[in-house]
Design a protein around this motif. Sequence first.
Motif, mmCIF file in Angstrom:
data_model
loop_
_atom_site.group_PDB
_atom_site.id
_atom_site.type_symbol
_atom_site.label_atom_id
_atom_site.label_comp_id
_atom_site.label_asym_id
_atom_site.label_seq_id
_atom_site.Cartn_x
_atom_site.Cartn_y
_atom_site.Cartn_z
ATOM 1 N N ASP A 153 0.813 -1.214 0.000
ATOM 2 C CA ASP A 153 0.000 0.000 0.000
ATOM 3 C C ASP A 153 0.851 1.271 0.000
ATOM 4 O O ASP A 153 0.403 2.310 -0.491
ATOM 5 C CB ASP A 153 -0.997 0.007 1.167
ATOM 6 N N ASP A 154 2.073 1.207 0.519
ATOM 7 C CA ASP A 154 2.950 2.389 0.520
ATOM 8 C C ASP A 154 3.570 2.662 -0.847
ATOM 9 O O ASP A 154 4.219 3.692 -1.043
ATOM 10 C CB ASP A 154 4.069 2.235 1.552
ATOM 11 N N TYR A 155 3.372 1.723 -1.787
ATOM 12 C CA TYR A 155 3.995 1.851 -3.112
ATOM 13 C C TYR A 155 2.960 2.062 -4.208
ATOM 14 O O TYR A 155 3.275 1.919 -5.392
ATOM 15 C CB TYR A 155 4.809 0.592 -3.432
ATOM 16 N N ALA A 156 1.726 2.415 -3.843
ATOM 17 C CA ALA A 156 0.635 2.504 -4.818
ATOM 18 C C ALA A 156 0.957 3.424 -5.983
ATOM 19 O O ALA A 156 0.579 3.141 -7.140
ATOM 20 C CB ALA A 156 -0.648 2.942 -4.126
ATOM 21 N N ASP A 157 1.669 4.529 -5.752
ATOM 22 C CA ASP A 157 1.940 5.508 -6.798
ATOM 23 C C ASP A 157 3.292 5.309 -7.482
ATOM 24 O O ASP A 157 3.679 6.100 -8.344
ATOM 25 C CB ASP A 157 1.883 6.930 -6.210
ATOM 26 N N ARG A 158 4.004 4.260 -7.111
ATOM 27 C CA ARG A 158 5.335 4.025 -7.691
ATOM 28 C C ARG A 158 5.198 3.278 -9.019
ATOM 29 O O ARG A 158 4.305 2.456 -9.207
ATOM 30 C CB ARG A 158 6.188 3.206 -6.723
ATOM 31 N N GLN A 159 6.097 3.551 -9.948
ATOM 32 C CA GLN A 159 6.136 2.803 -11.198
ATOM 33 C C GLN A 159 6.454 1.336 -10.888
ATOM 34 O O GLN A 159 7.332 1.044 -10.073
ATOM 35 C CB GLN A 159 7.182 3.375 -12.144
ATOM 36 N N ALA A 160 5.759 0.447 -11.558
ATOM 37 C CA ALA A 160 5.886 -0.981 -11.251
ATOM 38 C C ALA A 160 7.307 -1.497 -11.432
ATOM 39 O O ALA A 160 7.763 -2.364 -10.687
ATOM 40 C CB ALA A 160 4.921 -1.771 -12.123
ATOM 41 N N THR A 161 8.034 -0.939 -12.419
ATOM 42 C CA THR A 161 9.388 -1.427 -12.695
ATOM 43 C C THR A 161 10.398 -0.979 -11.649
ATOM 44 O O THR A 161 11.542 -1.442 -11.664
ATOM 45 C CB THR A 161 9.854 -0.946 -14.081
ATOM 46 N N LYS A 162 9.993 -0.078 -10.756
ATOM 47 C CA LYS A 162 10.908 0.400 -9.717
ATOM 48 C C LYS A 162 10.721 -0.346 -8.393
ATOM 49 O O LYS A 162 11.207 0.095 -7.355
ATOM 50 C CB LYS A 162 10.735 1.897 -9.520
ATOM 51 N N LEU A 163 10.027 -1.474 -8.456
ATOM 52 C CA LEU A 163 9.902 -2.358 -7.306
ATOM 53 C C LEU A 163 10.997 -3.410 -7.343
ATOM 54 O O LEU A 163 11.548 -3.722 -8.408
ATOM 55 C CB LEU A 163 8.539 -3.054 -7.317
ATOM 56 N N SER A 164 11.296 -3.980 -6.191
ATOM 57 C CA SER A 164 12.251 -5.096 -6.135
ATOM 58 C C SER A 164 11.605 -6.345 -6.739
ATOM 59 O O SER A 164 10.386 -6.378 -6.985
ATOM 60 C CB SER A 164 12.656 -5.369 -4.690
ATOM 61 N N GLY A 165 12.420 -7.376 -6.940
ATOM 62 C CA GLY A 165 11.890 -8.618 -7.502
ATOM 63 C C GLY A 165 10.773 -9.216 -6.653
ATOM 64 O O GLY A 165 9.745 -9.655 -7.170
ATOM 65 N N GLY A 166 10.980 -9.230 -5.338
ATOM 66 C CA GLY A 166 9.959 -9.778 -4.453
ATOM 67 C C GLY A 166 8.688 -8.950 -4.464
ATOM 68 O O GLY A 166 7.577 -9.487 -4.411
ATOM 69 N N GLN A 167 8.840 -7.635 -4.555
ATOM 70 C CA GLN A 167 7.669 -6.759 -4.603
ATOM 71 C C GLN A 167 6.923 -6.922 -5.929
ATOM 72 O O GLN A 167 5.686 -6.903 -5.952
ATOM 73 C CB GLN A 167 8.106 -5.304 -4.410
ATOM 74 N N GLN A 168 7.640 -7.109 -7.020
ATOM 75 C CA GLN A 168 6.986 -7.341 -8.310
ATOM 76 C C GLN A 168 6.207 -8.653 -8.299
ATOM 77 O O GLN A 168 5.118 -8.748 -8.872
ATOM 78 C CB GLN A 168 8.024 -7.349 -9.430
ATOM 79 N N GLN A 169 6.763 -9.653 -7.613
ATOM 80 C CA GLN A 169 6.047 -10.924 -7.505
ATOM 81 C C GLN A 169 4.753 -10.739 -6.730
ATOM 82 O O GLN A 169 3.700 -11.268 -7.113
ATOM 83 C CB GLN A 169 6.955 -11.960 -6.821
ATOM 84 N N ARG A 170 4.791 -9.958 -5.655
ATOM 85 C CA ARG A 170 3.581 -9.696 -4.882
ATOM 86 C C ARG A 170 2.589 -8.847 -5.662
ATOM 87 O O ARG A 170 1.374 -8.998 -5.526
ATOM 88 C CB ARG A 170 3.941 -9.042 -3.549
#
Length: 384
Positions: A153-170
């Motif tokens: 929920d803290d990353y709602a406005d972040r570009q998807a490609t700027k997440l870590s691998g584990g966050q992209q999986q979630r």
Amino acid sequence: MLRIKNLVKSFDGERRRRSRAGGDTGRDRERVYAVNDISFEVEDGELFTLLGPSGCGKTTTLRSIAGLERPDSGTIEVGGRTLFAAAGRGRPVNVPANERGLGMVFQSYAIWPHMTVFDNVAFPLQVRRRGQRPGKKEIGERVHRVLSTMELDDYADRQATKLSGGQQQRLALARALIIEPPLLLLDEPLSNLDAKLRESLRYELKRLQRDLGITSVYVTHDQTEALVLSTSVAVMRHGDVVQLGRPREIYENPNCRFVAEFIGTSNFIAGEVVARDGERYTVKTDDGQLVLDSSAAMPTGTEVVVSIRPEAVEVGRTSRAGEVPNEWTGKVLTRAFLGEAVDHVVGVGRHEIRARGNPDVSIAPGTEVYLRLDPAKLALVPVD
């Protein structure tokens, strides 16, 4: 919940023609069966795993359920609704993938790089038909609820490609769950992660699946992943389901050498059944007799293989002959410290037997030792 019956999927293949002299004289067309008449059922709330090596048919089965492959024959039902039925007794059915209402998480995650985290999750709801599409407020509430569950929920406005691998999986998992599917399909979703992150996410995925109670079909070639996550496991080979059962049952009682080799590590000792009393067997081997307990039906005189897991082998410097069955003598050939355990490889006759035990017990190579094999932890499998 999910019922697969007599599912068959084949592809065009090629087979080389060989002359008697061994030369290549051309190629013949042939059918290659990726899925060969398999049947199984998945109950509500289960996490059912299709496990096997590359090319065994597990992903083809998953893609057939999703509607991304059209099987040759068989039926696929989810929650009593027929998604696929080949022509036969009734009219053929093949519901398009986008109308099946199933959630799917791909190996590559397949998130949209030009969208934010919020938009990635909201998209499946936004593209629904007008009569089925929730209002803007409801979409926002559902997206934030799912992101909160995934701790994104803290990353709602972040570009998807700027997440870590584990966050992209979630994120990929959140996007699949937002439509509240009756069935969730997961195609090796952890395989692109590093070992440490993959291990932690296994337990997180298991917790989420249990807490949400969502019925899932999971594809993997990782045996540890299957044992950790699954309610039930179907081990596949060459398009066939060779064994289906609970993880502990398959690990402790493999029904063939392939399953014993693929799931974990095993020692294999060939022998012959010389006596049977109920479920107590006596097997004669080149290095002595073994007594073991098995529910397998093997008559006297049958050639068999005894599968022995390394953790079922106790290594000691003193004999307990007469107190316990299955004590063999041998010499330590090598040892390896694994952190949580120590592996000893012990030479017994023509065999090299691996034993895994307490890390506080480390015996130097060249030492004469006694091996004790627990009858309840040995498995009897037929000769392939």
